[in-house]
Scaffold this motif. Structure first.
Motif, PDB file in Angstrom:
ATOM      1  N   GLU A  12      -0.082  -0.813  -7.259  1.00 46.89           N
ATOM      2  CA  GLU A  12      -1.271  -0.925  -6.426  1.00 46.89           C
ATOM      3  C   GLU A  12      -2.117  -2.117  -6.885  1.00 46.89           C
ATOM      4  O   GLU A  12      -2.039  -2.553  -8.024  1.00 46.89           O
ATOM      5  CB  GLU A  12      -2.105   0.360  -6.482  1.00 46.89           C
ATOM      6  CG  GLU A  12      -1.340   1.634  -6.149  1.00 46.89           C
ATOM      7  CD  GLU A  12      -0.742   1.638  -4.741  1.00 46.89           C
ATOM      8  OE1 GLU A  12      -1.196   0.831  -3.904  1.00 46.89           O
ATOM      9  OE2 GLU A  12       0.179   2.421  -4.481  1.00 46.89           O
ATOM     10  N   SER A  13      -2.947  -2.610  -5.973  1.00 51.62           N
ATOM     11  CA  SER A  13      -3.752  -3.792  -6.245  1.00 51.62           C
ATOM     12  C   SER A  13      -4.708  -3.574  -7.418  1.00 51.62           C
ATOM     13  O   SER A  13      -5.401  -2.557  -7.488  1.00 51.62           O
ATOM     14  CB  SER A  13      -4.568  -4.164  -5.002  1.00 51.62           C
ATOM     15  OG  SER A  13      -5.547  -5.124  -5.304  1.00 51.62           O
ATOM     16  N   GLU A  14      -4.738  -4.567  -8.328  1.00 53.77           N
ATOM     17  CA  GLU A  14      -5.658  -4.482  -9.474  1.00 53.77           C
ATOM     18  C   GLU A  14      -7.113  -4.494  -9.015  1.00 53.77           C
ATOM     19  O   GLU A  14      -7.966  -3.833  -9.601  1.00 53.77           O
ATOM     20  CB  GLU A  14      -5.427  -5.652 -10.440  1.00 53.77           C
ATOM     21  CG  GLU A  14      -4.017  -5.777 -10.961  1.00 53.77           C
ATOM     22  CD  GLU A  14      -3.169  -6.686 -10.090  1.00 53.77           C
ATOM     23  OE1 GLU A  14      -3.596  -7.004  -8.950  1.00 53.77           O
ATOM     24  OE2 GLU A  14      -2.069  -7.077 -10.534  1.00 53.77           O
ATOM     25  N   GLY A  15      -7.395  -5.271  -7.958  1.00 50.01           N
ATOM     26  CA  GLY A  15      -8.755  -5.341  -7.461  1.00 50.01           C
ATOM     27  C   GLY A  15      -9.247  -4.012  -6.911  1.00 50.01           C
ATOM     28  O   GLY A  15     -10.412  -3.645  -7.070  1.00 50.01           O
ATOM     29  N   THR A  16      -8.340  -3.270  -6.263  1.00 50.57           N
ATOM     30  CA  THR A  16      -8.729  -1.984  -5.698  1.00 50.57           C
ATOM     31  C   THR A  16      -9.000  -0.957  -6.786  1.00 50.57           C
ATOM     32  O   THR A  16     -10.011  -0.242  -6.752  1.00 50.57           O
ATOM     33  CB  THR A  16      -7.632  -1.459  -4.742  1.00 50.57           C
ATOM     34  OG1 THR A  16      -7.354  -2.456  -3.751  1.00 50.57           O
ATOM     35  CG2 THR A  16      -8.079  -0.182  -4.061  1.00 50.57           C
ATOM     36  N   SER A  17      -8.114  -0.866  -7.772  1.00 49.83           N
ATOM     37  CA  SER A  17      -8.311   0.123  -8.837  1.00 49.83           C
ATOM     38  C   SER A  17      -9.558  -0.192  -9.661  1.00 49.83           C
ATOM     39  O   SER A  17     -10.368   0.695  -9.943  1.00 49.83           O
ATOM     40  CB  SER A  17      -7.078   0.175  -9.751  1.00 49.83           C
ATOM     41  OG  SER A  17      -6.847  -1.065 -10.395  1.00 49.83           O
ATOM     42  N   SER A  18      -9.754  -1.467 -10.019  1.00 51.42           N
ATOM     43  CA  SER A  18     -10.940  -1.816 -10.808  1.00 51.42           C
ATOM     44  C   SER A  18     -12.204  -1.694  -9.969  1.00 51.42           C
ATOM     45  O   SER A  18     -13.273  -1.328 -10.485  1.00 51.42           O
ATOM     46  CB  SER A  18     -10.806  -3.234 -11.380  1.00 51.42           C
ATOM     47  OG  SER A  18     -10.656  -4.182 -10.349  1.00 51.42           O
ATOM     48  N   GLY A  19     -12.106  -1.952  -8.665  1.00 54.02           N
ATOM     49  CA  GLY A  19     -13.255  -1.783  -7.796  1.00 54.02           C
ATOM     50  C   GLY A  19     -13.706  -0.330  -7.726  1.00 54.02           C
ATOM     51  O   GLY A  19     -14.912  -0.036  -7.759  1.00 54.02           O
ATOM     52  N   LEU A  20     -12.757   0.575  -7.631  1.00 56.27           N
ATOM     53  CA  LEU A  20     -13.102   2.000  -7.607  1.00 56.27           C
ATOM     54  C   LEU A  20     -13.682   2.447  -8.945  1.00 56.27           C
ATOM     55  O   LEU A  20     -14.609   3.272  -8.984  1.00 56.27           O
ATOM     56  CB  LEU A  20     -11.863   2.829  -7.257  1.00 56.27           C
ATOM     57  CG  LEU A  20     -11.364   2.696  -5.811  1.00 56.27           C
ATOM     58  CD1 LEU A  20     -10.050   3.444  -5.623  1.00 56.27           C
ATOM     59  CD2 LEU A  20     -12.409   3.226  -4.831  1.00 56.27           C
ATOM     60  N   ILE A  77      -5.427   2.993  -1.036  1.00 55.15           N
ATOM     61  CA  ILE A  77      -6.527   3.873  -1.438  1.00 55.15           C
ATOM     62  C   ILE A  77      -6.035   5.320  -1.548  1.00 55.15           C
ATOM     63  O   ILE A  77      -6.344   6.037  -2.512  1.00 55.15           O
ATOM     64  CB  ILE A  77      -7.690   3.786  -0.431  1.00 55.15           C
ATOM     65  CG1 ILE A  77      -8.280   2.377  -0.410  1.00 55.15           C
ATOM     66  CG2 ILE A  77      -8.773   4.811  -0.757  1.00 55.15           C
ATOM     67  CD1 ILE A  77      -9.006   1.984  -1.656  1.00 55.15           C
ATOM     68  N   ILE A  78      -5.250   5.750  -0.545  1.00 58.57           N
ATOM     69  CA  ILE A  78      -4.725   7.125  -0.561  1.00 58.57           C
ATOM     70  C   ILE A  78      -3.838   7.346  -1.786  1.00 58.57           C
ATOM     71  O   ILE A  78      -3.924   8.372  -2.471  1.00 58.57           O
ATOM     72  CB  ILE A  78      -3.941   7.408   0.737  1.00 58.57           C
ATOM     73  CG1 ILE A  78      -4.898   7.409   1.938  1.00 58.57           C
ATOM     74  CG2 ILE A  78      -3.197   8.745   0.645  1.00 58.57           C
ATOM     75  CD1 ILE A  78      -4.206   7.493   3.277  1.00 58.57           C
ATOM     76  N   ASN A  79      -2.981   6.363  -2.076  1.00 60.80           N
ATOM     77  CA  ASN A  79      -2.102   6.477  -3.240  1.00 60.80           C
ATOM     78  C   ASN A  79      -2.899   6.641  -4.534  1.00 60.80           C
ATOM     79  O   ASN A  79      -2.551   7.445  -5.402  1.00 60.80           O
ATOM     80  CB  ASN A  79      -1.214   5.236  -3.356  1.00 60.80           C
ATOM     81  CG  ASN A  79      -0.163   5.164  -2.271  1.00 60.80           C
ATOM     82  OD1 ASN A  79       0.097   6.147  -1.585  1.00 60.80           O
ATOM     83  ND2 ASN A  79       0.429   3.995  -2.091  1.00 60.80           N
TER      84      ASN A  79
END
Length: 517
Positions: free
Chosen positions: A423-431, A291-293
């Protein structure tokens, strides 16, 4: 990881050959290919080091990177698209019949609007736990939660078939809203984990397409299934029950299909970038650091805001479309649904065309910016032709607006994955989706107020001003295609393909991986 010894072997596509090739050394300082060092930021250093370690592990394993496509990927994509479709249908089914449901439950239009906005409200606080679950527990569990909650919410709606049960239908819609949290972030993850480099953008577009198709059906079917019968509440309740029970049955079937079809990942990675990521030790991954990245990645932050503006505007237009049409064309609820259908179907065509274009050209920033500008022009034309008195004009301008505005959705997902790899695709698309929900809530409330107090034109001009801001932010994004650069390390080499049944020729097809360590 789920592996079925011989099953995945049988699932391998006959036309797809195992690939093994020399892998260029990755720079340990930031994880990018040579020549891309300047584009690295401190936020990417941790991911680069992990990737270099994974590279060394690949080299220690014998230097072979075997990639293969599984036929199961098509079934995974199809099932996901179907239950995403049902979730989107449940989102819009109230808004397109806002006057009908307001009369049935005896509530205001604002309370009916909240049946749509609850999707946006639920997403914001739950997205971080949902993306953590996706990273920590995997794709299969997340998919089952999304499909299961979707079915549960649909069955709860069947208990709200009385004029005094608005709180029940709101609670049921809230359950569907929670299901959406486990659905919207999956298209880019499914595309990356299951599909090869030359089809990943198209796969993401198809996954998003399911959600768009659900919105389209949500515009089309409810006005047909539930006509406005204000003088016969019993008939209205019967028609609503037919829609609710049908949705619940379909949702339940899709939940069981999800359990049968979904696996965590294929036996063989579909691309080199996935092979590297799969070799990273799980203990080296930090969700907090990821998340920080992402928030230290300036191009991603710009995309986060611009994506939120565009998608939030689409949510607002979809929610308020019935009110806008009925204001100028009284009694045209069915045609309002058809205009919404035209808007979304045109957007589905736009999504597929954009996905194919990205797979062919990899021009992420240029395509995103052009689509953004054309969406702005489309909304301006739609705004100033809405009150001309000709529904055919509204159908045409709505279709043009939908082609570009809805077609933008998969572009944002794929662009984010490219500029944030590894970085995780799920994290970036989730944000990205969280940003869209926040903007969607604000835009819907403000545009709804402007539409009610002044006119639909005032509300649409408010959105136009914000989309213009989004154009400026998109133009400022620095395009650094990290995932494409990693995949091109293999794909640009002249590697010889070998049939699955044939022995591998070491001299031609199996070359040692060069480690940067």
């Amino acid at each position: 990881m789920v592996e079925d010894s011989g099953e995945e072997e049988a699932e391998g596509e006959s036309g797809e050959m195992p690939a093994a090739a020399a892998v260029p050394p990755l720079q340990r300082c930031n994880g990018f290919l040579p020549g891309k060092e300047e584009a690295g930021t401190q936020a990417a250093m941790a991911g680069g080091e992990e990737r270099a370690e994974a590279e060394a592990m690949l080299a220690a394993a014998g230097g072979r990177v075997e990639t293969r496509l599984s036929r199961r990927r098509l079934a995974v994509l199809a099932v996901f698209s179907c239950y995403s479709l049902v979730n989107a249908f449940q989102w819009i089914q109230y808004s397109i019949l806002s006057n009908v449901f307001a009369g049935f439950y005896g509530v205001s239009f604002t309370q009916i609007d909240w049946l749509s906005m609850v999707y946006m409200v639920a997403y914001v606080p739950l997205i971080l736990p949902a993306t953590w679950l996706l990273d920590a527990r995997g794709l299969r569990l997340t998919a089952l939660l999304g499909a299961g909650l979707n079915g549960l919410g649909a069955w709860l709606k069947c208990a709200s078939l009385a004029p005094d049960r608005y709180p029940v239908t709101l609670a049921a819609q809230a359950v569907c809203a929670v299901a959406q949290v486990f659905i919207l972030g999956l298209p880019s993850r499914i595309a990356s984990v299951w599909f090869g480099p030359t089809e990943v953008s198209t796969a993401c577009a198809v996954a998003v397409l399911g959600n768009q198709l659900g919105t389209a059906i949500g515009f089309l079917l409810p006005p047909v299934l539930v006509p406005n019968t204000p003088n016969d509440i019993d008939l209205m309740a019967h028609n609503i029950s037919f829609m609710f029970y049908g949705t619940a049955i379909v949702s339940t079937l899709l939940f069981f299909l999800t359990g049968l079809v979904f696996k965590e990942k294929p036996k063989y990675p579909p691309s080199y970038s996935q092979a590297v990521l799969q070799m990273m030790p799980p203990e080296d991954y930090s969700y907090k650091q990821s998340i920080i990245n992402l928030f230290k990645n300036i191009p991603f932050v710009l995309l986060l805001i611009s994506y939120g503006i565009m998608t939030g505007a689409f949510y607002s237009v979809s929610t308020l479309l019935n009110q806008m049409i009925v204001t100028h064309y009284e009694g045209e609820e069915v045609n309002a649904g058809r205009i919404g259908l035209t808007l979304v179907v045109a957007g589905m065509v736009g999504s597929i065309i954009c996905g194919l274009w990205l797979d062919y050209t990899k021009t992420y920033k240029q395509t995103t910016l052009i689509v953004y500008i054309l969406s702005f022009i489309g909304l301006l034309v739609f705004t100033f032709t809405l009150d001309l008195g000709y529904l055919i004009v509204v159908f045409v301008t709505g279709g043009v607006l939908g082609f570009f505005m809805t077609g933008y959705l998969p572009l944002g997902f794929e662009f984010a994955v490219e500029i944030t790899y590894p970085e995780s695709e799920g994290t970036s698309s989730g944000l990205l989706n969280a940003s869209a929900q926040i903007f969607g809530i604000v835009f819907t409330l403000v545009q709804g107020k402007l539409t009610t107090d002044y006119s639909p034109r005032a509300g649409n001009l408010f959105l136009c001003a914000w989309i213009f801001v989004g154009i400026i932010l998109t133009a400022l994004i620095k395009s650094d295609l990290r995932r494409h650069n990693v995949n091109s390390g293999i794909m640009n080499l002249d590697a010889k393909a070998v049939p699955v049944d044939s022995p591998v020729e070491p001299e031609n097809t199996t070359l040692k991986i060069q480690s940067a360590l």
